[in-house]
Design an enzyme around this catalytic site. Structure first.
Site, short mmCIF file in Angstrom:
data_model
loop_
_atom_site.label_atom_id
_atom_site.label_comp_id
_atom_site.label_asym_id
_atom_site.label_seq_id
_atom_site.Cartn_x
_atom_site.Cartn_y
_atom_site.Cartn_z
CD GLU A 109 102.49 -40.11 55.17
OE1 GLU A 109 102.02 -39.31 56.28
OE2 GLU A 109 103.00 -41.22 55.06
CG ASP A 111 103.88 -42.24 52.39
OD1 ASP A 111 104.02 -41.37 52.82
OD2 ASP A 111 103.17 -43.16 52.92
CD GLU A 113 106.17 -46.68 53.85
OE1 GLU A 113 106.31 -46.53 55.10
OE2 GLU A 113 105.17 -47.29 53.00
CB THR A 127 104.32 -44.92 45.88
OG1 THR A 127 103.48 -45.80 44.79
CG2 THR A 127 105.69 -45.17 45.07
NE ARG A 137 93.51 -42.43 47.12
CZ ARG A 137 93.34 -41.57 48.05
NH1 ARG A 137 94.08 -40.99 48.83
NH2 ARG A 137 91.92 -41.13 47.84
CD GLU A 138 98.30 -49.71 50.90
OE1 GLU A 138 97.31 -49.91 50.20
OE2 GLU A 138 98.25 -49.62 52.03
CG ASP A 202 105.47 -54.74 62.55
OD1 ASP A 202 106.46 -53.91 61.68
OD2 ASP A 202 104.73 -53.90 63.03
CD1 TRP A 203 105.46 -52.77 59.01
CD2 TRP A 203 105.18 -52.72 56.99
NE1 TRP A 203 105.98 -51.70 58.38
CE2 TRP A 203 105.75 -51.60 57.12
CE3 TRP A 203 104.80 -53.01 55.46
CZ2 TRP A 203 106.26 -50.77 56.56
CZ3 TRP A 203 105.20 -51.89 54.49
CH2 TRP A 203 105.65 -50.74 54.91
N GLY A 207 105.41 -59.64 54.40
CA GLY A 207 104.26 -59.42 55.21
C GLY A 207 104.72 -59.69 56.82
#
Length: 296
Positions: A109, A111, A113, A127, A137-138, A202-203, A207
């Site tokens: 994937e 990403d 977001e 990402t 791996r944010e 919720d996140w 957070g």
């Protein structure tokens, strides 16, 4: 964080070179096509509206549901681009996603977001890259413009050598093929392209501390462009028949050039707010790909 006004001056100074410099390995300009050429809705069809013969599409989110769409085909490598105008105003709790994903349990994937925020607070772009079902791996950045005011281009270039995330042709992240370092790389699982607008309160914002204010609904994100230039394959295909013959897997796209790396470094220094490569609580030893990807 610098104000949008001062950021605009910085962007002019840093990116003004583009108009007078030919960049080796610059992706070809995306071709704007109608939504229906490359995409189909996937859920909550009544929350998608079409304008100008499908050249512009709006997704809406309310307390009942969000909505989304996906590409008709699956692709093994290519260049994928979308122009998006984010949810304006108080968008806290909303997530606008644009990503590539394969279909099995050990999925790959790629990403984008976009995490909404309270009015006058900046959007966060997160990402991530999943390989063989492993993510974590944010990276998170602020953008150097207000993404709710106008359309901006978000694109992915993916070949055997690297994955590059671009915002308006500025590389904001690179994920190199580090198979020799023991890091899995997405090279044999075709992916579909997806986009969605949904509630992630919720996140997504601080957070999960900031909740979606449903009195502001419906939340609307607008899309156009719908560019896909990839090696189309069945979901089971493990090899691209045109590998080595398309513009995006030629030699000049195996790495960024010097100017592109300087622009990436500019993003790293001024706008990065989280990078898994420097998170020693999660990763006491830095992941092996980070140095190669110039994330530190």
């Amino acid at each position: 964080m610098a104000s949008f006004a001062s950021s605009a001056v910085t962007v002019f100074l840093v990116l003004g070179l583009v108009s007078v410099t030919t960049l080796a390995g610059t992706p070809r300009r995306p071709i704007d096509v109608p939504f229906q050429k490359n995409y189909v809705p996937t859920w909550a069809y009544d929350h998608i509206k079409y304008f100008d013969g499908g050249r512009e599409v709006q997704l809406s989110l309310d307390k009942n549901t969000g909505t989304g769409f996906q590409s008709g085909g699956s692709y093994l490598f290519g260049h994928f681009s979308m122009q998006i105008k984010m949810v304006p105003g108080d968008s806290a709790g909303t997530v606008t996603a644009f990503y590539l994903s394969s279909q099995n349990s050990e999925h790959d994937e790629i990403d984008f977001e976009f995490l909404g925020n309270r009015t006058n607070q900046p959007y966060i772009l997160q990402t991530n890259v999943f390989t063989g079902g492993k993510g974590d791996r944010e990276q998170r950045i602020y953008l150097w413009f207000d993404p709710t005011k106008d359309y901006h281009s978000y694109s992915v270039l993916w070949n055997m050598y690297q994955i590059v995330f671009y915002v308006d042709d500025v590389p904001i992240r690179v994920f190199k093929n580090s198979k020799d370092l023991g890091v899995r790389y997405p090279f044999n699982q075709p992916m579909k392209i997806y986009s969605s607008l949904w509630n992630g309160d919720d996140w997504a914002t601080r957070g999960g501390l900031e909740k979606t204010d449903w009195s502001k609904a419906p939340f609307v994100a607008a899309y156009r462009g719908f560019h896909i230039d990839g090696c189309e394959a069945s979901a089971e295909a493990k090899f691209c028949a045109t590998q080595g013959m398309r513009w995006w897997d030629q030699k000049e796209f195996r790495d960024l050039d010097g100017l592109q790396y300087r622009r990436l470094q500019w993003v790293r220094q001024k706008y990065t707010i989280y990078n898994y490569c420097t998170d020693r609580k999660r990763y006491p030893a830095m992941p092996p790909e980070c140095r190669r990807d110039r994330d530190v």
